[in-house]
Design a protein around this motif. Structure first.
Motif, PDB file in Angstrom:
ATOM      1  N   ASN A   1       0.740  -1.456  -0.034  1.00 47.35           N
ATOM      2  CA  ASN A   1      -0.607   0.361   0.130  1.00 47.35           C
ATOM      3  C   ASN A   1       0.517   1.159   0.073  1.00 47.35           C
TER       4      ASN A   1
ATOM      5  N   ALA B   1       0.898   5.592  -0.188  1.00 42.17           N
ATOM      6  CA  ALA B   1      -0.282   6.750  -0.388  1.00 42.17           C
ATOM      7  C   ALA B   1       1.525   8.832  -0.061  1.00 42.17           C
TER       8      ALA B   1
ATOM      9  N   THR C   1      -6.547   9.074   0.422  1.00 43.38           N
ATOM     10  CA  THR C   1      -6.394   7.985   1.385  1.00 43.38           C
ATOM     11  C   THR C   1      -5.707   6.885  -0.018  1.00 43.38           C
ATOM     12  N   TYR C   2      -4.782   6.714   1.118  1.00 44.64           N
ATOM     13  CA  TYR C   2      -3.724   5.216   0.419  1.00 44.64           C
ATOM     14  C   TYR C   2      -4.892   4.267  -0.015  1.00 44.64           C
ATOM     15  N   ASP C   3      -3.678   2.918  -0.852  1.00 45.16           N
ATOM     16  CA  ASP C   3      -4.868   2.195  -1.956  1.00 45.16           C
ATOM     17  C   ASP C   3      -3.537   1.363  -1.906  1.00 45.16           C
TER      18      ASP C   3
ATOM     19  N   ALA D   1      -0.347  -0.234  -4.935  1.00 48.50           N
ATOM     20  CA  ALA D   1       0.929   0.503  -4.794  1.00 48.50           C
ATOM     21  C   ALA D   1       0.090   0.878  -6.247  1.00 48.50           C
TER      22      ALA D   1
ATOM     23  N   THR E   1      -2.774   1.262  -8.327  1.00 45.53           N
ATOM     24  CA  THR E   1      -3.960   2.266  -7.786  1.00 45.53           C
ATOM     25  C   THR E   1      -3.560   3.506  -7.357  1.00 45.53           C
ATOM     26  N   THR E   2      -2.616   3.479  -6.456  1.00 46.92           N
ATOM     27  CA  THR E   2      -1.587   4.691  -6.615  1.00 46.92           C
ATOM     28  C   THR E   2      -0.556   5.586  -7.568  1.00 46.92           C
TER      29      THR E   2
ATOM     30  N   ASN F   1      -3.075   7.392  -9.921  1.00 47.24           N
ATOM     31  CA  ASN F   1      -3.474   8.161  -9.306  1.00 47.24           C
ATOM     32  C   ASN F   1      -2.892   9.713  -8.923  1.00 47.24           C
TER      33      ASN F   1
ATOM     34  N   THR G   1       6.156   9.821   0.340  1.00 41.93           N
ATOM     35  CA  THR G   1       5.695   9.110   0.260  1.00 41.93           C
ATOM     36  C   THR G   1       5.451   7.814   1.440  1.00 41.93           C
TER      37      THR G   1
END
Length: 451
Positions: free
Chosen positions: A133, A135, A205-207, A209, A211-212, A215, A251
């Motif tokens: 995960n 963020a 919000t965190y997700d 890696a 997806t992050t 994003n 990060t």
């Protein structure tokens, strides 16, 4: 009538395209340097994009392929479908999907695709029994435009850290950006004015890696597009104004086990960090110089990484202060235990940056590296002798040194894959050489009439 070869998610996307009256799709991908590219196709091509892919000329993309091997194929990820929020209400909608790049000749994922590089890192984590995960906290500046619509470095407010209107004149812009992000599926946690005039931060919000990383690219696109609607230019350049704070992208990282437990948390540890977390931190510290080339990839990045402007330059970790490279933030729950790497800046390619961070941390776990003691004092106050006493090294001071460190670090260089590592080094060596032979206004002002 749709093909029987589609997944349920792909069918759902086709249904939404029809329901939302989407007329064009932007199929996005990222080049090696982190620039978001897109191929725009009529929405009626969506099914073909899912089943066959969309072909494009890869030779025109920085760091991709040579002219004689230029045919590439985009395969959209249906999980990334989102309606673009800045189209006018009276217009039909446009949407985007983020794509994986495939080699047309082999049919295999293209090794030069940064998204593929990150997926390789995540597959390694998966083989070790972890999910990752992340963020990020990307900061940016808002500048006024001139009469021709070009960016200036004149800020549109005189606010400071956490200031309110009337000093913070960009609160309405941040509000519109947040609405746009939420319309694209983001869960925004907070937004505020940053330390420097015209500087801002919006946290989501965190997700996982991947997806992050997706994003981060979306975030930059939305921020720029909505700022432009306010006749402002948003920039993620690390240091656009001298002698004030630059923009970072701190990060946060954590690993979770297959049963959903946070592998970084240990109630019995003084810092509530597990052995895996300590070893992961040690891995990042060991490989920090090489990581810097990827996480701070421009000449300008090193105008931010200097003492005195709250940017971390010292290779150490702490559970208390922000002068170290890695910080262990306070965690309200076991699930929130994590480490924060504070050196990256928002000009980096998020896919590559996360990939090298993950590989470095996993190396630390695999080799059971010992983590040094945290430094709880303010390292900014240390002189060189005291830093030597504590065994604290510094990050590379310029892009050339960082690229040297990358080439010398076999683990991180190889983690990028042969294609990306060689192309990245080639591009960054050229950038640094161009910088060295240029003559700046500062030099002219200082020397032209003096000598």
């Amino acid at each position: 009538m749709t093909s029987g070869n589609l997944t349920d998610t792909e069918r759902a996307v086709l249904d939404e395209i029809e329901e939302q009256d989407v007329d064009f799709l932007r199929l996005q991908f990222t080049d090696i340097l982190g620039t978001v590219k897109n191929v725009s196709v009529p929405a009626r091509q969506a099914e073909k994009a899912f089943t066959e892919g969309i072909y494009f000329d890869g030779s025109s993309i920085e760091g991709f392929v040579r002219i004689q091997e230029s045919d590439m194929r985009l395969k959209p990820d249906p999980d990334t479908f989102a309606i673009l929020p800045w189209r006018q209400k009276e217009e039909s909608a446009a949407a985007r999907m983020i794509c994986d790049v495939y080699d047309t000749y082999t049919g295999e994922p293209f090794e030069g695709d940064p998204r593929r590089v990150l997926k390789n890192a995540l597959e390694r984590a998966d083989e070790m029994g972890y999910t990752v995960n992340a963020a990020p906290e990307p900061e940016f500046f808002l500048f006024e435009e001139d009469e021709d619509g070009r960016a200036t470095t004149k800020t549109n407010d005189a606010g400071g850290y956490f200031d309110l209107a009337p000093k913070d004149l960009a609160s309405d812009v941040r509000r519109d950006i947040i609405y746009g992000l939420e319309n694209m599926g983001f869960e925004v946690e907070a937004s505020h004015h940053e330390v420097a005039e015209g500087q801002h931060e919006i946290n989501f919000t965190y997700d996982d890696a991947l997806t992050t990383a997706d994003n981060v690219g979306t975030f930059r696109t939305v921020v720029r597009a909505i700022a432009a609607q306010h006749d402002l230019h948003a920039t993620f350049m690390p240091k656009p104004i001298p002698r004030i704070n630059g923009s970072g992208m701190h990060t946060h990282l954590s690993l979770f086990t297959e049963d959903g437990e946070n592998a970084f948390h240990d109630e019995d540890d003084e810092f509530n960090l597990s052995d895996e977390a300590h070893a992961f931190t040690a891995g990042i510290l060991k490989h920090a110089p090489a990581i810097t080339a990827i996480a701070n990839p421009t000449v300008n990045s090193y105008k931010r990484l200097v003492p005195g402007y709250e940017a971390p330059v010292y290779v150490a970790w702490s559970d208390r202060n922000r002068s170290s490279l890695i910080r262990k933030p306070a965690a309200r729950t076991p699930a929130a235990s994590r480490v924060e790497l504070r050196s990256p800046d928002p000009s980096c390619n998020a896919y590559l940056a996360l990939a090298v961070m993950i590989h470095a941390g996993l190396n630390g776990i695999e080799k059971d590296l010992d983590c040094p003691d945290p430094v709880r004092e303010n390292i900014y106050d240390f002189d060189e002798a005291k830093r030597e006493e504590y065994g604290i090294d510094t990050l590379p001071s310029n892009l050339g040194e960082a690229v040297d460190a990358l080439e010398e670090d076999e683990a991180i260089y190889n983690a990028l894959g042969d294609h990306v590592s060689s192309k990245f080094v080639e591009a960054k060596r050229q950038e640094f050489e161009d910088y060295l032979v240029d003559v700046s206004d500062w030099e002219l002002d200082r020397y032209l009439e003096t000598f």
